[in-house]
Design a protein around this motif. Structure first.
Motif, PDB file in Angstrom:
ATOM      1  N   ASN A   1       0.818  -1.211   0.000  1.00 55.85           N
ATOM      2  CA  ASN A   1       0.000   0.000   0.000  1.00 55.85           C
ATOM      3  C   ASN A   1       0.855   1.266   0.000  1.00 55.85           C
ATOM      4  O   ASN A   1       0.619   2.189  -0.770  1.00 55.85           O
ATOM      5  CB  ASN A   1      -0.924   0.015   1.222  1.00 55.85           C
ATOM      6  CG  ASN A   1      -2.053  -0.991   1.129  1.00 55.85           C
ATOM      7  OD1 ASN A   1      -3.126  -0.701   0.620  1.00 55.85           O
ATOM      8  ND2 ASN A   1      -1.827  -2.189   1.638  1.00 55.85           N
TER       9      ASN A   1
ATOM     10  N   THR B   1      -6.457  -5.683   2.196  1.00 54.41           N
ATOM     11  CA  THR B   1      -6.069  -5.179   0.885  1.00 54.41           C
ATOM     12  C   THR B   1      -5.245  -6.185   0.093  1.00 54.41           C
ATOM     13  O   THR B   1      -5.327  -6.223  -1.137  1.00 54.41           O
ATOM     14  CB  THR B   1      -5.291  -3.858   1.014  1.00 54.41           C
ATOM     15  OG1 THR B   1      -4.187  -4.032   1.918  1.00 54.41           O
ATOM     16  CG2 THR B   1      -6.189  -2.745   1.527  1.00 54.41           C
TER      17      THR B   1
ATOM     18  N   TYR C   1      -3.389   8.162  -0.400  1.00 53.28           N
ATOM     19  CA  TYR C   1      -4.283   7.001  -0.290  1.00 53.28           C
ATOM     20  C   TYR C   1      -5.679   7.440   0.151  1.00 53.28           C
ATOM     21  O   TYR C   1      -6.667   7.161  -0.527  1.00 53.28           O
ATOM     22  CB  TYR C   1      -3.677   6.025   0.705  1.00 53.28           C
ATOM     23  CG  TYR C   1      -4.190   4.604   0.625  1.00 53.28           C
ATOM     24  CD1 TYR C   1      -3.490   3.632  -0.086  1.00 53.28           C
ATOM     25  CD2 TYR C   1      -5.355   4.206   1.280  1.00 53.28           C
ATOM     26  CE1 TYR C   1      -3.932   2.312  -0.145  1.00 53.28           C
ATOM     27  CE2 TYR C   1      -5.807   2.902   1.228  1.00 53.28           C
ATOM     28  CZ  TYR C   1      -5.092   1.960   0.513  1.00 53.28           C
ATOM     29  OH  TYR C   1      -5.540   0.668   0.458  1.00 53.28           O
TER      30      TYR C   1
END
Length: 233
Positions: free
Chosen positions: A84, A216, A134
């Motif tokens: 991420n 995720t 993000y």
């Protein structure tokens, strides 16, 4: 079947989970001895981590862009950044390749919207929780309201990721820290929590809490398998 490009090693612990998830997903869909076609480049995470904490994102962008281009040359049809945090340089990576970048925040947001979620908690590295690359994408592109822990809690989440999870250490005491933070986000109105660091699912799993969790790593891998198996129109 398309070839999945993957930038891994950030950390290798979560990259191993990615690789397993991609292959399991293809086998579930096609059966028999089928497995995923993957072209992966794996970096030395110690070098990446040092540049992250030094704030040298330009150098990081150059490293990942170069690796992405090499993955494309290796035959990848689309690209995953298997972390991420490093989506902070997703624009620079995308500019260096001609194949699509399959963004981890997008596939996560699509699942949230499919579930009817509007307000979501976010756990990740300090970079992911505190900066806008993000959270801003989730809000501006998908209309989601994103809640993050307070500064002290962010420090705890960040420290456990780098000092423990990225080194393969899974501690019950750290799980309790995370569960308390998850409960706090839920009390503030979050309808669920994004595990927005690919290592967090090593520590916190659905059986540990009644709060809905969005892993995720699993969502990114599942989406990549669907994309790899899509018929070209």
């Amino acid at each position: 079947m398309k070839t999945i490009g993957m930038l891994g090693g950030m950390s290798w612990e979560s990259s191993a989970d990615y690789y397993a998830a991609l292959n399991r997903g293809v086998k579930q869909q096609l059966g028999g001895l089928h497995s995923a076609k993957v072209c992966m480049l794996s970096v030395d995470f110690a070098e990446i981590e040092q540049l992250q904490h030094a704030g040298d994102w330009q150098q990081l962008a150059e490293i990942l862009a170069g690796q992405a281009a090499a993955t494309e040359r290796g035959g990848a049809d689309f690209l995953l950044i298997a972390t991420n945090t490093m989506h902070k340089v997703a624009d620079e990576v995308e500019a260096a390749i001609s194949i699509p970048l399959f963004h981890i925040a997008d596939v996560t947001a699509e699942k949230l919207l499919a579930d009817g979620v509007q307000k979501i908690g976010l756990l990740g590295t300090r970079f992911t929780m505190a900066e806008d690359f993000y959270k801003g994408r989730l809000t501006n592109k998908f209309g989601l309201q994103v809640l993050v822990p307070d500064a002290a809690q962010q420090d705890d989440v960040h420290r456990i990721i780098y000092e423990e999870l990225c080194q393969g250490q899974v501690k019950d005491t750290s799980r309790q820290v995370y569960l308390k933070i998850i409960d706090n986000l839920f009390a503030r109105g979050a309808e669920g929590v994004i595990l927005g660091c690919t290592e967090i699912a090593m520590l916190v799993k659905p059986e540990h809490t009644t709060v809905p969790l969005y892993d995720t790593t699993a969502l990114h891998a599942e989406g990549a398998v669907k994309l790899a198996l899509q018929e070209d129109s």
